[in-house]
Design a protein around this motif. Structure first.
Motif, PDB file in Angstrom:
ATOM      1  N   UNK A   1      59.216  25.165 119.622  1.00  0.00           N
ATOM      2  CA  UNK A   1      59.514  26.037 118.494  1.00  0.00           C
ATOM      3  C   UNK A   1      60.866  26.710 118.630  1.00  0.00           C
ATOM      4  N   UNK A   2      61.771  26.113 119.416  1.00  0.00           N
ATOM      5  CA  UNK A   2      63.086  26.712 119.643  1.00  0.00           C
ATOM      6  C   UNK A   2      63.918  26.687 118.369  1.00  0.00           C
ATOM      7  N   UNK A   3      64.785  27.675 118.237  1.00  0.00           N
ATOM      8  CA  UNK A   3      65.693  27.732 117.089  1.00  0.00           C
ATOM      9  C   UNK A   3      67.019  27.041 117.384  1.00  0.00           C
ATOM     10  N   UNK A   4      67.131  26.365 118.529  1.00  0.00           N
ATOM     11  CA  UNK A   4      68.385  25.714 118.884  1.00  0.00           C
ATOM     12  C   UNK A   4      68.834  24.732 117.812  1.00  0.00           C
ATOM     13  N   UNK A   5      67.953  23.842 117.397  1.00  0.00           N
ATOM     14  CA  UNK A   5      68.336  22.809 116.432  1.00  0.00           C
ATOM     15  C   UNK A   5      68.759  23.428 115.112  1.00  0.00           C
ATOM     16  N   UNK A   6      68.027  24.425 114.645  1.00  0.00           N
ATOM     17  CA  UNK A   6      68.370  25.085 113.383  1.00  0.00           C
ATOM     18  C   UNK A   6      69.755  25.715 113.457  1.00  0.00           C
ATOM     19  N   UNK A   7      70.020  26.453 114.528  1.00  0.00           N
ATOM     20  CA  UNK A   7      71.306  27.138 114.644  1.00  0.00           C
ATOM     21  C   UNK A   7      72.434  26.143 114.865  1.00  0.00           C
ATOM     22  N   UNK A   8      72.211  25.155 115.731  1.00  0.00           N
ATOM     23  CA  UNK A   8      73.249  24.157 115.977  1.00  0.00           C
ATOM     24  C   UNK A   8      73.604  23.416 114.694  1.00  0.00           C
TER      25      UNK A   8
ATOM     26  N   UNK B   1      73.345  24.482 111.672  1.00  0.00           N
ATOM     27  CA  UNK B   1      74.068  25.390 110.770  1.00  0.00           C
ATOM     28  C   UNK B   1      75.535  25.522 111.164  1.00  0.00           C
ATOM     29  N   UNK B   2      75.868  25.131 112.389  1.00  0.00           N
ATOM     30  CA  UNK B   2      77.245  25.182 112.886  1.00  0.00           C
ATOM     31  C   UNK B   2      77.912  23.815 112.867  1.00  0.00           C
ATOM     32  N   UNK B   3      77.278  22.870 112.194  1.00  0.00           N
ATOM     33  CA  UNK B   3      77.889  21.570 112.019  1.00  0.00           C
ATOM     34  C   UNK B   3      77.560  20.529 113.064  1.00  0.00           C
ATOM     35  N   UNK B   4      76.637  20.854 113.967  1.00  0.00           N
ATOM     36  CA  UNK B   4      76.239  19.901 115.006  1.00  0.00           C
ATOM     37  C   UNK B   4      75.171  18.962 114.440  1.00  0.00           C
ATOM     38  N   UNK B   5      75.265  17.691 114.782  1.00  0.00           N
ATOM     39  CA  UNK B   5      74.231  16.716 114.412  1.00  0.00           C
ATOM     40  C   UNK B   5      73.092  16.850 115.417  1.00  0.00           C
ATOM     41  N   UNK B   6      72.191  17.792 115.152  1.00  0.00           N
ATOM     42  CA  UNK B   6      71.154  18.163 116.113  1.00  0.00           C
ATOM     43  C   UNK B   6      69.793  17.639 115.676  1.00  0.00           C
TER      44      UNK B   6
END
Length: 229
Positions: free
Chosen positions: A40-47, A49-54
């Motif tokens: 349930x990490x927010x890493x993918x969501x935040x990444x 939103x910063x333009x990372x293909x996560x």
């Protein structure tokens, strides 16, 4: 005190935590990044939103997004209760205190829930050691709080197979954190045995200090390098 948290915890760590325990800089988050297992990490969501293909992959994503989000919310209480009952085992610098930890993880769970509902394509079902991705699909692969953390039930052969699978789908580095188990027990013998196994495969593996320590003694990650990296 029981040193087993029980079932695998579907936790909600934040992007800031990932930055710290994987020692991520701006140059690390270019191209495509896999979080495995994402929980349930927010890493993918935040990444993203910063333009990372996560992309995140996790067995929990077999369920519909709303059910996954509900499970993550329920798991917050279990994870927070575990830490609160063992505060002396933790360094309260990054998180300051249990209340701050709870607030941060709750916000991370909210961000995760919103993103998996809006962008379910970023969250793929998969289980180690057999991931649904092509060889070299990602520039960077991150794996937190699964390998080593659950060494009480995942043996050496599983760790080696899982790490080889993470390395297979990476064209850059694989970073794994932490290198202690859920109770904070050091796993130096296991880690060094795996490093030697990768050396025999012709893969460079190293243990690297990171600017983060929450569990006492958990201040380094395992890095697997792809050729030329």
């Amino acid at each position: 005190m029981n040193d087993s948290i029980g079932e695998f915890l579907v936790s909600a760590r934040s992007f800031a935590e990932y930055e710290a325990f994987f020692d991520l800089g701006p140059d690390d988050l270019r191209g495509s990044v896999l979080d495995c297992p994402g929980g349930g990490a927010s890493f993918t969501a935040t990444a993203a939103s910063r333009g990372v293909d996560a992309i995140a992959v996790d067995p929990a994503y077999a369920e519909p997004p709303a059910e996954v989000a509900a499970r993550v919310r329920a798991e917050l209480d279990r994870g927070n209760a575990w830490v609160t009952a063992r505060t002396s085992r933790y360094e309260w610098g990054f998180h300051r205190d249990p209340e701050s930890l709870t607030r941060g993880r709750t916000e991370s769970a909210r961000s995760f829930a919103a993103d998996i509902a809006a962008h379910p394509e970023r969250y793929r079902f998969g289980t180690l050691p057999d991931l649904p991705f092509a060889d070299g699909a990602f520039d960077l692969v991150l794996s937190s709080h699964f390998l080593f953390t659950y060494a009480d039930r995942l043996d050496r052969d599983f760790h080696l197979a899982a790490l080889r699978e993470l390395h297979r789908v990476a064209r850059g580095q694989v970073r794994v954190f932490p290198q202690v188990d859920q109770a904070g027990g050091r796993l130096d013998n296991l880690v060094e045995e795996l490093v030697r196994a990768f050396a025999e495969d012709g893969v460079r593996a190293e243990r690297r200090r990171v600017p983060y320590e929450f569990q006492r003694g958990a201040d380094s990650m395992l890095v697997l390098h792809s050729p030329g990296r």
